[in-house]
Design an enzyme around this catalytic site. Structure first.
Site, PDB file in Angstrom:
ATOM      1  N   HIS A   1      35.971 -12.171 -19.984  1.00  0.00           N
ATOM      2  CA  HIS A   1      34.544 -12.349 -20.296  1.00  0.00           C
ATOM      3  C   HIS A   1      34.113 -11.547 -21.529  1.00  0.00           C
ATOM      4  CE1 HIS A   1      30.169 -11.375 -19.305  1.00  0.00           C
ATOM      5  NE2 HIS A   1      30.197 -12.606 -19.770  1.00  0.00           N
TER       6      HIS A   1
ATOM      7  N   HIS B   1      24.166 -17.422 -22.914  1.00  0.00           N
ATOM      8  CA  HIS B   1      24.965 -18.367 -22.127  1.00  0.00           C
ATOM      9  C   HIS B   1      24.444 -19.783 -22.187  1.00  0.00           C
ATOM     10  CE1 HIS B   1      25.742 -14.374 -20.341  1.00  0.00           C
ATOM     11  NE2 HIS B   1      26.982 -14.823 -20.336  1.00  0.00           N
TER      12      HIS B   1
ATOM     13  N   ARG C   1      17.911  -8.166 -34.069  1.00  0.00           N
ATOM     14  CA  ARG C   1      19.095  -8.259 -33.222  1.00  0.00           C
ATOM     15  C   ARG C   1      18.811  -7.447 -31.957  1.00  0.00           C
ATOM     16  NH1 ARG C   1      22.384  -9.217 -29.720  1.00  0.00           N
ATOM     17  NH2 ARG C   1      24.623  -9.313 -30.099  1.00  0.00           N
TER      18      ARG C   1
ATOM     19  N   CYS D   1      24.317  -6.068 -39.380  1.00  0.00           N
ATOM     20  CA  CYS D   1      24.942  -6.280 -38.070  1.00  0.00           C
ATOM     21  C   CYS D   1      26.438  -6.515 -38.277  1.00  0.00           C
ATOM     22  CB  CYS D   1      24.314  -7.489 -37.393  1.00  0.00           C
ATOM     23  SG  CYS D   1      24.973  -7.765 -35.740  1.00  0.00           S
TER      24      CYS D   1
ATOM     25  N   TYR E   1      31.918  -4.323 -30.532  1.00  0.00           N
ATOM     26  CA  TYR E   1      31.900  -3.668 -31.849  1.00  0.00           C
ATOM     27  C   TYR E   1      33.189  -2.929 -32.172  1.00  0.00           C
ATOM     28  CZ  TYR E   1      27.076  -5.017 -31.484  1.00  0.00           C
ATOM     29  OH  TYR E   1      25.950  -5.754 -31.320  1.00  0.00           O
TER      30      TYR E   1
END
Ligand code: HEM
Ligand code: MTE
Ligand code: MO
Length: 479
Positions: free
Chosen positions: A40, A64, A139, A186, A324
């Protein structure tokens, strides 16, 4: 036809661990997702839904809400939920945690509504050296918390002398005000280009999950010194943790950490900012106080800052330990070991073309073509050159760099190692004769002579991070 078995809600609730199997329900279907848990992209959180309905969790993480997620889920279907239990579930639908999110500008390109993630159109971003907050990419991993500035407290913890609790007023009056211009990017900026090479998981950012702002506030260094940082603490302290006031369904706050040397160094310029572009920080960007870690990936600049903790260890949060991080192009979701890679901090050199847009049509009657964009590098490294090609990389010309708006005075050169702000660049060149299509490319060079990789495949990674290959746009030239 083969009918799947019908299960009661009670039966589903028996499967809530890896040992007993992990079952979930979704819109009346029952799924055994035991095998998927380790793959996941959102980590262990998936277990929160074990033995029950996915809907309330997916309402919070609407990332999702995509076909490919439903495709994955469909592979694990084992049965149907009994109609009585399905009705009970529908009656208990939870309140929308996003109902108090702020208004956003309609020009933004929305990547995900809940949580809200959006970026501006490239041609608008490239128009201003300082990005107005309404256009600045947003974000958010969770809903935007409502923080009352009067009762706001920032807790600074982990020091031998005990914790320090600061009000907004304390921050504004007890510490000197410090201002920097810094670019925030980002880790997923330009992910969509990586996605085209081979599917990656994450928000499909274009080239504008980046912005440049004037941030004012207090130096983190000054607050750490006030809390008791000194030679004794320096012996064991290695990291500074930040926690936001935005919390997930388990009450876990968004959190992450940076190394102590960046936090404490006078040259590090890490801010606890209460202003963005001369105004109170807007709620989407962290009102009333956010961290700004210049030169470092956006994920570490924690918004709605509630807590700072000094520690011998890195933050144990999901965003520090599992997300990250960069991996080899050969690493897939089955093989990936998050512990094998360090957390992303300083970012690599980056540039992109904001004008013309990919697919633009240019009239042959124009004798010249103007190409514009941005360039930036992490770690305070200054961009010293941007090369532009109009012929797919055969020949190159050097673009003009600027640190200010067109026709306006430019910002003074930054001290060495503290080039936190991007440069905008521009090249006007004769339109190549005869060509019907041009492949325009840009690439930046920083003052360590770091360059961008020419193509994506050698830097492809399953999460689509650190996407900084040469930026290419194709335009048509018509009569
Ligand atoms: C991300 C699948 C359940 C939390 C993702 C992604 C996929 C996925 C494919 C990456 C999406 C993208 O960015 O394109 C699934 C499936 C689930 C499931 C198939 C159930 C069978 C859950 C649950 C939670 C959750 C129950 C929370 C309690 C998250 C989070 C992310 C994520 C936090 C990362 C979002 C980010 O990029 O920050 N999931 N998920 N997921 N998922 Fe799930
Ligand atoms: N801080 C909190 N509390 N919650 C978040 O979801 N997102 C991080 C960082 N700080 C986030 C956060 C990420 S991944 C990025 S890229 C930047 O904030 C984005 O900042 P912006 O929304 O102001 O552009
Ligand atoms: Mo990010």
């Amino acid at each position: 036809s083969s009918r799947l078995p019908v299960f009661s809600h009670d039966e589903v609730t028996k499967h809530r661990s890896l040992e007993d199997g992990v079952w979930v329900t979704f819109k009346g279907g029952v799924y055994d997702i035991t095998e998927f848990v380790a793959m996941h992209p959102g980590g262990n959180k998936i277990l929160l839904a074990a033995g029950g309905a996915l809907e309330p969790f997916w309402a919070l993480y609407a990332v999702h809400d995509q076909d490919h997620v439903l495709e994955i889920l469909s592979q694990y279907k084992v049965g149907e939920l009994s109609p009585e239990d399905l009705k009970k579930q529908e009656d208990a639908k939870s309140l929308d945690p996003y109902s108090s999110d702020p208004e956003r500008h309609p020009v933004l390109r929305v990547k995900c509504k809940k949580p809200f993630n959006a970026e501006p159109p490239p041609e608008i971003l490239g128009d201003s050296y300082i990005t107005p907050h309404v256009l600045f990419f947003k974000r958010n991993h969770l809903s935007v918390p409502q923080v009352d500035p009067a009762s706001y407290r920032l807790n600074v913890e982990g020091f031998p002398g005990g914790a320090l609790s600061l009000s907004l007023e304390d921050l504004k009056t007890r510490f000197p005000k410090h201002t920097i211009i810094a670019t925030m990017q980002c880790a997923g900026n330009r992910r969509s280009e990586m996605n085209k090479v081979k599917r990656v998981n994450g928000l499909n950012w274009g080239i504008t999950a980046i912005g440049n702002a004037k941030w004012s506030g207090v130096r983190l260094r000054d607050v750490l010194l006030a809390a008791g940082f000194g030679p004794e603490v320096a012996k064991w302290a290695r990291h500074v943790h930040f926690e936001g006031l935005d919390k997930d369904v388990t009450g876990t706050a968004y959190g992450t950490s940076i190394p102590i040397n960046k936090a404490i160094s006078e040259e590090g310029d890490v801010l606890l900012a209460y202003e963005m572009n001369g105004e109170d920080i807007p709620s989407d960007h962290g009102f009333p106080v956010r961290v700004v870690v210049p030169g470092v990936v956006g994920a570490r600049s924690v918004k709605w800052l509630g807590r700072i903790v000094i520690s011998a260890e890195e933050s144990s949060s999901h965003w520090q330990q599992h997300d990250y991080k960069g991996f080899s192009p050969g690493t897939d979701w089955k093989k990936v070991d998050p512990k094998s890679a360090p957390a992303i901090q300083e970012l690599p050199v980056q540039s992109a073309i904001t004008v013309p847009a990919d697919g633009a049509v240019i009239d042959r009657s124009n004798e010249t073509l103007t190409v514009k964009g941005y360039a930036w590098s992490g770690g305070g490294r200054e961009v010293v050159r941007v090369d532009v090609s109009l012929d797919g990389g055969k020949t190159w010309q050097v673009a003009q760099l600027r640190s200010g708006d067109e026709g306006q005075p430019t910002e003074p050169s930054p001290p060495p190692g503290r080039a936190w702000a991007w440069k905008l660049w521009e090249l006007t060149a004769p339109l190549p004769p005869e060509a019907e299509e041009l492949e325009i490319i840009c690439k930046a060079v920083d003052n360590s002579y770091n360059v961008q990789p020419d193509t994506i495949p050698p830097i492809w990674n399953l999460r689509g991070l650190l996407s900084n290959a040469w930026h290419r746009v194709k335009v048509k030239v018509t009569e």
